[in-house]
Scaffold this active site. Structure first.
Site, PDB file in Angstrom:
ATOM      1  N   LEU A  76     -62.119  49.200  31.198  1.00 29.56           N
ATOM      2  CA  LEU A  76     -61.275  48.485  30.199  1.00 29.56           C
ATOM      3  C   LEU A  76     -59.805  48.294  30.514  1.00 29.56           C
ATOM      4  CD1 LEU A  76     -62.096  49.754  26.470  1.00 29.56           C
ATOM      5  CD2 LEU A  76     -63.151  47.824  27.791  1.00 29.56           C
ATOM      6  N   ASP A  77     -59.338  46.931  30.667  1.00 30.83           N
ATOM      7  CA  ASP A  77     -58.413  47.112  31.655  1.00 30.83           C
ATOM      8  C   ASP A  77     -56.814  47.657  30.507  1.00 30.83           C
ATOM      9  OD1 ASP A  77     -59.222  45.631  33.521  1.00 30.83           O
ATOM     10  OD2 ASP A  77     -59.197  43.396  32.654  1.00 30.83           O
ATOM     11  N   SER A  78     -55.804  47.628  30.881  1.00 29.42           N
ATOM     12  CA  SER A  78     -54.171  47.918  29.808  1.00 29.42           C
ATOM     13  C   SER A  78     -53.955  46.303  29.712  1.00 29.42           C
ATOM     14  CB  SER A  78     -53.126  47.809  31.005  1.00 29.42           C
ATOM     15  OG  SER A  78     -54.141  49.660  31.193  1.00 29.42           O
TER      16      SER A  78
END
Length: 245
Positions: A76-78
């Site tokens: 999961l990205d920022s």
């Protein structure tokens, strides 16, 4: 004659028992990832907490064999940001229909995909020139607009494995003759595991809680339908006008 054990000896026996329990774990469980840290940061934090609870030393990076192995099923990205130009709700809903079903999708440059053994995101951070990966087939089982409050809109996406929400949002922006980026992203389901029912928040990252979670989660895998890599993404994006289309 009866006696009692106290102090360091009792602690050593307890730690040995707890450590044995921790190292016996094998399976999948759900963990909540907060906004900000990377997926690797979360795993490192979780591992450190469990090793500390079990009284085990944290391995150094030079150690080839890790005491405790923990991995994740999807990065999961920022966060990302942007600004909206004038786009109507009806225009957006019409565009979403074009991205439902079997589609071709180009993975984003800033991703965990690798080139010559290095992640593209790492190469970009180092200032290296990175070429886009070729488009590949993905499936969008459902795509709906949940909220529209310019400059923000919220999408609910049910998709196959290998799908990138950031690519979807970028493609939506281009289709609207504008640009779009992801501001917030929440994965509400990964396979049979849901955020509401199964994800362990940090206050429950303990050996006993994980043991209970494994008992709860592992049986779900045997009844998971054919779409094993199904995941639901809830994202909040916004668009901005740009010349480079």
């Amino acid at each position: 004659m009866a006696g009692t054990m106290r102090g360091p000896l009792l602690d050593a026996i307890r730690n040995k028992t707890v450590a044995a329990k921790l190292l016996s774990f094998s399976g999948l469980f759900a963990v909540h990832k907060p906004k900000g840290p990377t997926s690797a940061d979360v795993l490192n934090r979780l591992k450190a907490m469990l090793l500390a609870e079990a009284g085990l030393p944290e391995p150094s990076r030079n150690m080839r064999k890790q005491i405790l192995k923990i991995g994740h099923g999807g990065i999961l990205d920022s966060a990302a940001t942007g600004v909206l130009d004038q786009i109507t709700k009806e225009e957006l809903e019409n565009v979403l229909q074009k991205f439902t079903g079997s589609i071709m999708q180009v993975p984003p440059l800033y991703s965990a995909l690798k080139k010559d053994g290095q992640r593209l995101s790492t190469l970009i951070t180092k200032g290296k020139t990175v070429e886009a990966k070729p488009a590949r087939p993905v499936i969008v089982y459902s795509l709906s607009l949940k909220n529209f409050k310019p400059p923000l809109f919220t999408l609910d996406v049910e998709c196959s494995g290998g799908f990138y929400v950031r690519s979807l949002v970028n493609d939506i922006g281009r289709e609207l003759s504008s640009c779009a980026s992801v501001q917030e992203l929440t994965r509400t389901k990964q396979g049979p595991f849901t955020l509401e029912e199964h994800a362990l928040y940090e206050d429950k990252w303990t050996i006993d809680e994980i043991a209970q979670s494994l008992e709860h989660c592992m049986p779900l895998l045997s009844v998971e339908p054919s779409r094993k890599k199904l995941k639901t993404e809830l994202s909040e994006e916004h668009t901005m006008s740009c010349e480079d289309k």
